[in-house]
Design a protein around this motif. Sequence first.
Motif, short mmCIF file in Angstrom:
data_model
loop_
_atom_site.label_atom_id
_atom_site.label_comp_id
_atom_site.label_asym_id
_atom_site.label_seq_id
_atom_site.Cartn_x
_atom_site.Cartn_y
_atom_site.Cartn_z
N VAL A 173 -0.82 0.96 2.36
CA VAL A 173 -0.16 -0.34 2.33
C VAL A 173 1.15 -0.28 3.10
N ALA A 174 1.88 0.83 2.97
CA ALA A 174 3.16 0.98 3.68
C ALA A 174 2.96 0.90 5.18
N GLY A 175 1.80 1.34 5.66
CA GLY A 175 1.52 1.30 7.09
C GLY A 175 0.80 0.06 7.55
N ALA A 176 0.54 -0.87 6.63
CA ALA A 176 -0.22 -2.07 6.99
C ALA A 176 0.61 -3.01 7.85
N THR A 187 -7.75 -6.61 10.94
CA THR A 187 -8.23 -5.23 10.82
C THR A 187 -7.41 -4.42 9.83
N SER A 188 -6.35 -5.01 9.28
CA SER A 188 -5.49 -4.32 8.33
C SER A 188 -6.21 -4.13 7.01
N GLY A 191 -10.25 -7.81 0.23
CA GLY A 191 -9.55 -6.55 0.40
C GLY A 191 -8.19 -6.56 -0.25
N ARG A 192 -7.48 -7.69 -0.13
CA ARG A 192 -6.16 -7.80 -0.75
C ARG A 192 -6.26 -7.68 -2.27
N ALA A 193 -7.26 -8.31 -2.84
CA ALA A 193 -7.43 -8.25 -4.30
C ALA A 193 -7.69 -6.81 -4.75
#
Length: 285
Positions: free
Chosen positions: A162-165, A170-171, A178-180
């Motif tokens: 998440v820190a690198g998102a 494509t994240s 995906g967020r959930a």
Amino acid sequence: MCDPRFSDVHETDGGQVEAHLAPAVRLHHVPSDGFTVHVHRVTQGPVSVEETRGTDGVRITLEGEPSYVVGLPLRKPVHAVHGRRELDLSPGQAAVFAPPVETTMGTPDQFDVVLVRVGPGALEGALESLLGRAVRRPLPLATTVALGTTAGQAWAGVVRSVAGAVPGTTSILGNPLGRAHVQDALLAGLLYATGHPDRDALDVPVLTWGPRKVRECLDLIEAHPERLLTSGTLAAHADMSVRALEGCWRRERDVLPRQDVERVRLRRAHRDLEAHRPGRRRSRT
């Protein structure tokens, strides 16, 4: 499920950085030539992951935040003072700063630190969903998170992802489902990785029901693939805890609920694309 929010700050003046930080955060440094600091923050629902990198050592003060905050040094050791407790954290270790006690973190030069914030009530809500019963509020967490365990490594991996998102399809946060799942993984992963009064209860085997509950949820997934259905929402629909539902699902389907949700959504998306393919005659009703 709300969209993620991204924030990037690159500054050579620590005073300017503060204007972009959370309201309860203060950044102190001794001015020097070549000083730079970069802050990348990703917020998903009640959870935010903020990575701060800098050339010179700084002092980060959390002034009585209402959130749980977990600090993870990624590059060099960090010294933290939380209330009357002093902690020396090396990479691979993490500390939990419970609200609303003031916390100060001192970093060396060339530092890289991640702060994970969990909004009030979110962690307790996730634990209640996992266990299917009420829990103590606020939830007392252990001072440290053991990142060397299997649970700790898994949670830290999600945090780093998440820190690198970055924004984009494509994240890791590129689609609602995906967020959930990421939000659930951040909350549940922390509950499994750190100590609290109900930690042992998470390892106790749960009773599982017959296939009827799973079929009811599968019917819901098939009927409403447009809905954002997670293990939590499906468990609430079945009047079960998340752990019980996932246990039933593994036994009956040999997968987790989210895999069936993804399968149905992908199948429906493929069908819709086929129906609207150029040159394809649409049937009349």
